[in-house]
Write an enzyme that holds these catalytic residues in place. Structure first.
Site, PDB file in Angstrom:
ATOM      1  N   HIS A 122      38.234 -33.517  24.132  1.00 26.63           N
ATOM      2  CA  HIS A 122      39.094 -32.796  25.079  1.00 26.63           C
ATOM      3  C   HIS A 122      40.463 -33.444  25.119  1.00 26.63           C
ATOM      4  O   HIS A 122      40.860 -34.021  26.110  1.00 26.63           O
ATOM      5  CB  HIS A 122      38.483 -32.819  26.482  1.00 26.63           C
TER       6      HIS A 122
ATOM      7  N   HIS B 284      29.373 -35.415  21.292  1.00 29.32           N
ATOM      8  CA  HIS B 284      28.449 -34.899  22.312  1.00 29.32           C
ATOM      9  C   HIS B 284      27.082 -34.523  21.753  1.00 29.32           C
ATOM     10  O   HIS B 284      26.123 -34.396  22.493  1.00 29.32           O
ATOM     11  CB  HIS B 284      29.007 -33.604  22.918  1.00 29.32           C
TER      12      HIS B 284
ATOM     13  N   HIS C 203      28.382 -28.687  30.256  1.00 27.40           N
ATOM     14  CA  HIS C 203      28.969 -29.688  29.356  1.00 27.40           C
ATOM     15  C   HIS C 203      28.215 -29.668  28.018  1.00 27.40           C
ATOM     16  O   HIS C 203      26.982 -29.634  27.998  1.00 27.40           O
ATOM     17  CB  HIS C 203      28.891 -31.079  29.998  1.00 27.40           C
TER      18      HIS C 203
ATOM     19  N   GLU D 164      27.435 -31.863  25.904  1.00 31.49           N
ATOM     20  CA  GLU D 164      26.403 -32.898  25.709  1.00 31.49           C
ATOM     21  C   GLU D 164      25.110 -32.475  26.399  1.00 31.49           C
ATOM     22  O   GLU D 164      24.010 -32.615  25.847  1.00 31.49           O
ATOM     23  CB  GLU D 164      26.900 -34.238  26.286  1.00 31.49           C
TER      24      GLU D 164
ATOM     25  N   CYS E 210      26.422 -44.174  29.852  1.00 30.80           N
ATOM     26  CA  CYS E 210      26.940 -45.099  28.847  1.00 30.80           C
ATOM     27  C   CYS E 210      27.666 -46.251  29.539  1.00 30.80           C
ATOM     28  O   CYS E 210      28.419 -46.017  30.487  1.00 30.80           O
ATOM     29  CB  CYS E 210      27.886 -44.311  27.960  1.00 30.80           C
TER      30      CYS E 210
ATOM     31  N   SER F 138      38.786 -39.972  25.633  1.00 27.18           N
ATOM     32  CA  SER F 138      39.281 -39.183  24.499  1.00 27.18           C
ATOM     33  C   SER F 138      40.808 -39.239  24.391  1.00 27.18           C
ATOM     34  O   SER F 138      41.413 -38.383  23.751  1.00 27.18           O
ATOM     35  CB  SER F 138      38.807 -37.737  24.645  1.00 27.18           C
TER      36      SER F 138
HETATM   37  S1  SF4 Z   1      30.461 -44.267  23.703  1.00 26.14           S
HETATM   38 FE1  SF4 Z   1      29.637 -43.498  25.621  1.00 26.14          FE
HETATM   39  S2  SF4 Z   1      31.222 -42.226  26.492  1.00 26.14           S
HETATM   40 FE2  SF4 Z   1      31.701 -42.506  24.355  1.00 26.14          FE
HETATM   41  S3  SF4 Z   1      30.820 -40.744  23.329  1.00 26.14           S
HETATM   42 FE3  SF4 Z   1      29.320 -42.389  23.261  1.00 26.14          FE
HETATM   43  S4  SF4 Z   1      28.072 -42.052  25.031  1.00 26.14           S
HETATM   44 FE4  SF4 Z   1      29.884 -40.842  25.342  1.00 26.14          FE
END
Ligand code: SF4
Length: 588
Positions: free
Chosen positions: A51, A83, A133, A135, A199, A271
């Site tokens: 994005h 994602h 979303h 993901e 994450c 991003s």
């Molecule tokens: S590092 Fe974390 S925030 Fe980045 S794409 Fe992977 S899961 Fe998503």
């Protein structure tokens, strides 16, 4: 706190350590760019890669398009974004004849694996996240039709009665919201198994900005308007009762509101590319100078001009030439220093024009400076190139010949001069710039020859161990500086397919090599005078090794941010060596 004219001098700027591309996004962008730079045929991304409008624009310029309709598209390679996608979508692509390049983030793959495992055992899957979303849509595809999305604690009331279920989170979910939902789940369905799959990059980013918000007057949040994780960062700031300015680029900065503040934090979504953050940082960094009055603004403008035009760096080359002469035990002369200054000025200005595509991404401020001052900078490059050659001629025919050769190599660096058949690792090599890592190494070698070798050759045509050692030392110093800036420029270099050393080796390995080089040269400087390779000034040069090591450490530890002041500090390295040499001459 509002800044009055006195405290304006003290505007504090803080950049979040975790701002910018997360591991998964960086990996996905690199995979797409590598494919675009190396592969033939159509390349698509399955949905917008990230994005961020700037990155999407760049991908479009490189011919990478978003795959909207499988049936109507010409088969080619399709990159699955960070994602991830439902397994059914992947299969549909394969069936339609597309080659899949999977850039799903490894951390998202981990959540997909958990869901698959428990869904196979007949467990329902509750995903805490945003229903639409991508993901979450991808994760639902692994739940074998037993997936439910919870976006608010109230959504729990809509759940059917479930005997066995697991709870996972969208990786970029807000930590506090996930905790509050799982607390409710634990009270109502104690037999559900909870996996906190947020994450740690997201958690760290949110925790850092929460802490930052407590210590600043406002936080500028940089990132795409549609980026969920960027929006969440702005929400976190506002939850702390601090104003958040969510902007996509520096053009949207509310400078009037910001310049009145005493302390500002900057963070960016996962991003947001480095160059966008850098531009925002630089714009805010310049605000207090504009508010301080004419004199300070003039000083700032001169400093900026010296830095962006490479004039300061060129003076540094002259300083290094002076130091090399003293290290070699020969009398420093003005002609050698002027030759080095003029050569470096000419080559660096021309390289900024030749490599303007990379400059546009890595340093948009520099790119617009070169666009605005094109006639004057081109004149400066030509005149300084001519003066450099004239000085070399005055020093002797050998220095002149050597300078001609390295100048031609510099000028033809990006021109196709190598026969088509030549390849390295399957890659066609037609220009010197196509040789992986060549930019970093050749710049350093040229510096070594011009500042260390030519002053020596102007005195004696004999190639001595002293000349080799001193030239190598100058090359190493220039190499560390160049590789360091290459690390900062990695995103832009990758976009234009320029394989600098950090791109070939990776950032960590490059920093490790730089440190090893510094250690080796630290030892060499200690022993060089004892072995009659250099004068005792080598002991003084140990300070320059510490100087550059301190810069590296400050960068690694995020003590400083790559803005104007930091770049000025790095470029001052060469001036610093001359200052130490001057003092050494006076005292020893
Ligand atoms: S590092 Fe974390 S925030 Fe980045 S794409 Fe992977 S899961 Fe998503």
């Amino acid at each position: 706190m509002v800044n009055d004219s006195k405290t304006r001098r003290m505007m504090k700027l803080k950049l979040a350590k975790t701002s910018g591309f997360c591991m998964g996004v960086r990996r996905a962008v690199e995979i797409v760019l590598d494919a675009a730079n190396r592969q033939q045929g159509p390349i698509y991304t399955y949905g917008p890669l990230i994005h961020n409008p700037q990155v999407l624009e760049i991908l479009a310029e490189k011919g990478v398009t978003v795959l909207d309709d499988i049936s109507g598209a010409k088969p080619g390679s399709v990159v699955i974004r960070a994602h991830g996608v439902p397994p059914r979508a992947k299969q549909a692509l394969v069936d339609a004849g597309f080659t899949i390049i999977d850039a799903t983030c490894p951390r998202v793959i981990k959540v997909q694996t958990i869901i698959s495992k428990y869904a196979r055992q007949g467990c329902a899957v509750i995903i805490v996240g945003d229903k639409d979303h991508p993901e979450v849509v991808g994760l639902l595809g692994y739940a074998k039709g037993m997936g439910y999305v919870i976006s608010h604690p109230e959504d729990l009331d809509k759940l059917p009665s479930l005997e066995r279920a697991i709870v996972v989170a969208q990786t970029t979910q807000d930590g506090h919201l996930f905790d509050s939902i799982t607390r409710t789940i634990a009270a109502r369905f104690p037999y559900f198994k909870v996996f906190n799959t947020i994450c740690d990059s997201t958690l760290k980013r949110q925790a850092e900005v929460r802490e930052m918000a407590k210590n600043v007057d406002a936080v500028v949040v940089v990132g795409g308007r549609n980026s969920g994780n960027t929006q969440r960062l702005a929400q976190v700031v506002e939850q702390e009762g601090v104003p958040a300015f969510h902007i996509e680029s520096e053009a949207e900065l509310d400078c009037k509101a910001i310049e009145t503040l005493a302390s500002i934090g900057i963070t960016a979504g996962a991003s947001t590319p480095n160059w966008v953050i850098k531009n925002v940082y630089r714009t805010i960094e310049a605000l207090p100078y504009q508010a301080r009055g004419r004199r300070d603004l003039t000083v700032f403008r001169i400093q900026r001009w010296l830095l962006l035009s490479n004039l300061y760096l060129a003076v540094g080359a002259g300083c290094l030439s002076y130091t090399c002469a003293l290290l070699s035990g020969i009398r420093p002369d003005f002609a050698s220093a002027l030759m080095a200054t003029c050569y470096v000025l000419s080559m660096h200005i021309l390289n900024n024009f030749i490599g303007r595509e990379a400059v546009r991404y890595n340093d948009p401020d520099r790119a617009s400076f070169y666009d605005h001052n094109r006639p004057i900078l081109l004149t400066l490059a030509i005149v300084s190139g001519a003066v450099g050659l004239f000085m070399a001629f005055a020093l002797g025919s050998v220095p002149f010949l050597v300078l001609c050769i390295i100048s031609l190599l510099g000028l033809f660096y990006k021109v196709k001069i190598i026969p088509e058949l030549f390849r390295i690792g399957g890659k066609k090599i037609q220009r010197i710039s196509d040789v992986p890592g060549s930019k970093t190494v050749l710049i350093a070698l040229a510096w070594g020859v011009v500042t260390g070798g030519l002053p020596h050759l102007s005195v004696s045509l004999q190639i001595t161990t002293t000349m080799i050692f001193v030239s190598l030392w100058a090359s190493v110093i220039a190499f560390v500086r160049t590789a360091f800036f290459d690390i900062l420029d990695m995103q832009g270099d990758r976009i234009v397919g320029q394989e600098s050393l950090p791109i070939v080796l990776g950032e960590k390995k490059t920093v490790r090599i730089l440190k090893q080089l510094l250690v080796i040269f630290l030892a060499a400087l200690i022993f060089a005078p004892m072995m009659h390779l250099t004068t005792t000034l080598a002991y003084g040069m140990i300070l320059s090794v510490f100087y550059i090591a301190a810069v590296l450490m400050a960068f690694e530890q995020h003590w400083v941010v790559p803005g104007f002041r930091f770049e000025f500090l790095v470029e001052t390295l060469f001036v610093f060596t001359a200052m130490v040499s001057g003092l050494w001459q006076l005292l020893v």
